[in-house]
Design a protein around this motif. Structure first.
Motif, short mmCIF file in Angstrom:
data_model
loop_
_atom_site.label_atom_id
_atom_site.label_comp_id
_atom_site.label_asym_id
_atom_site.label_seq_id
_atom_site.Cartn_x
_atom_site.Cartn_y
_atom_site.Cartn_z
N GLU A 179 42.65 37.72 44.66
CA GLU A 179 43.15 36.46 45.21
C GLU A 179 42.98 35.33 44.20
OE1 GLU A 179 42.38 33.41 48.99
OE2 GLU A 179 41.11 35.15 48.71
N LYS A 180 41.84 35.26 43.57
CA LYS A 180 41.59 34.17 42.62
C LYS A 180 42.37 34.33 41.32
CE LYS A 180 37.31 32.43 44.46
NZ LYS A 180 35.94 31.95 44.20
N LYS A 202 34.29 43.27 46.25
CA LYS A 202 34.66 42.02 45.58
C LYS A 202 36.09 42.03 45.04
CE LYS A 202 30.73 39.81 45.95
NZ LYS A 202 30.65 38.55 46.72
N GLU A 210 38.59 39.33 46.59
CA GLU A 210 38.36 37.97 46.12
C GLU A 210 38.85 37.78 44.68
OE1 GLU A 210 34.72 34.72 45.51
OE2 GLU A 210 34.28 36.73 46.28
N ILE A 218 34.67 36.85 38.63
CA ILE A 218 35.02 35.77 39.55
C ILE A 218 34.49 34.44 39.01
CG2 ILE A 218 34.56 34.84 41.85
CD1 ILE A 218 34.64 37.79 42.85
#
Length: 313
Positions: free
Chosen positions: A248-249, A242, A245, A216
């Motif tokens: 999505e990123k 995680k 996230e 991330i």
């Protein structure tokens, strides 16, 4: 995804897979990346959102466990017809590290994979793999942080490797720590920008870091997303929560857990392969799966069948 062969589609995709892309070529969209993979496999149906699964022969080369053409042939047979995967992962070594025999076997493996229409993904050998290549020694993990001569060395080795082996997917890093640790964010940006469009048409992937929290940080603190075709991470910290996230990123990019196994480390947590599939990743690399294949027959035993059952319907 149900994978069926269509003659016309197969011909056009095979042609595309062997065409080299120049620096001005547009990156494939996510779906096109997976169409390129799907054409190579035997008929099967994956679980969840999976669209590509790769076997792994990195440790076989790192530990020098292969010595004959027959062993290579049996590995390819086992991956295609027993594991029913779309391809395999191979290692990138520091310059001058491979013996003449290893190079011969690597070339033979590449030839057999192409003949059997299996994709090949390459990334550096071992933890801190990019650092080892930059230092020119498999045992040297001394600091390269901020040293652009070292990152230039990594860029050169990866580009040379892509010219020699013409793989389908490539990463310059393997468990190379979060930005600001082994490499500065500026070095990471330079590495990916310098390789973009210059790896013989291979799809650039990354960050292939040790765990999802660090992956991330790559997406937050560097611009690798401008250059990669696939967003990849390991999940060695079992940070299953995680995944949403990270996915999505990653935006429009397909997401791989690029090193899974089926070890039950925690009684109250899923295995890494279970978590990856449940959270909706698009691709898997089956860590060290070569050693589940009988090198005399190409067959897999009970462990191999158990591994396969996680991702095949």
């Amino acid at each position: 995804m149900k994978i069926l062969f269509n003659a016309a589609l197969a011909i056009s995709l095979v042609f595309a897979s062997f065409s080299c892309l120049n620096a001005d070529s547009e990156a494939l969209e996510s779906s096109e990346v997976y169409h390129a993979a799907a054409k190579f496999s035997v008929e099967k149906e994956y679980k969840g959102e999976l669209q590509i699964v790769l076997g792994d022969v990195k440790q076989a080369f790192i530990t020098d466990k292969l010595s004959t053409k027959k062993q290579i042939e049996m590995l390819v047979k086992g991956f295609k017809y027993e594991f029913k995967v779309d391809g395999i992962r191979i290692p990138i070594f520091p310059e001058g590290h491979m013996s003449k025999q290893q190079r011969f076997l690597m070339h033979y493996l590449m030839a057999k994979c192409k003949a059997e229409k299996l994709l090949v993904f390459a990334n550096p050998a071992n933890h801190l793999g990019g650092v080892r290549i930059a230092n020119g020694d498999m045992s040297n993990t001394s600091s390269v942080k901020g040293d652009f001569a070292k990152s230039d060395k990594l860029i050169q080795v990866v580009r040379d490797f892509s010219k020699e082996y013409n793989v389908d997917f490539i990463s310059p890093l393997n468990e190379d720590s979060a930005p600001g640790d082994a490499w500065t964010a500026e070095q990471i940006n330079d590495i990916y920008a310098s390789l973009y469009g210059k790896v013989q048409g291979a799809k650039l992937v990354g960050s292939d870091v040790w765990g999802i929290p660090a992956a991330i940080k790559y997406l937050d603190q560097t611009n690798i997303a401008d250059y990669i075709d696939v967003s990849t991470t390991h999940n060695l910290g079992f940070n299953h929560d995680k995944w949403p996230e990270f996915i999505e990123k990653s935006g429009h990019l397909p997401v791989w857990d690029s090193e899974v196994n089926m070890n039950k480390k925690y009684a109250n947590r899923l295995t890494r392969i279970e978590a990856a599939i449940e959270r909706g990743v698009n691709g898997l690399v089956l860590y060290n799966s070569w050693n589940m294949i009988n090198l005399e027959t190409g067959e897999i035993g009970a462990n191999g069948m158990k591994f396969r059952d996680y991702y095949l319907k």
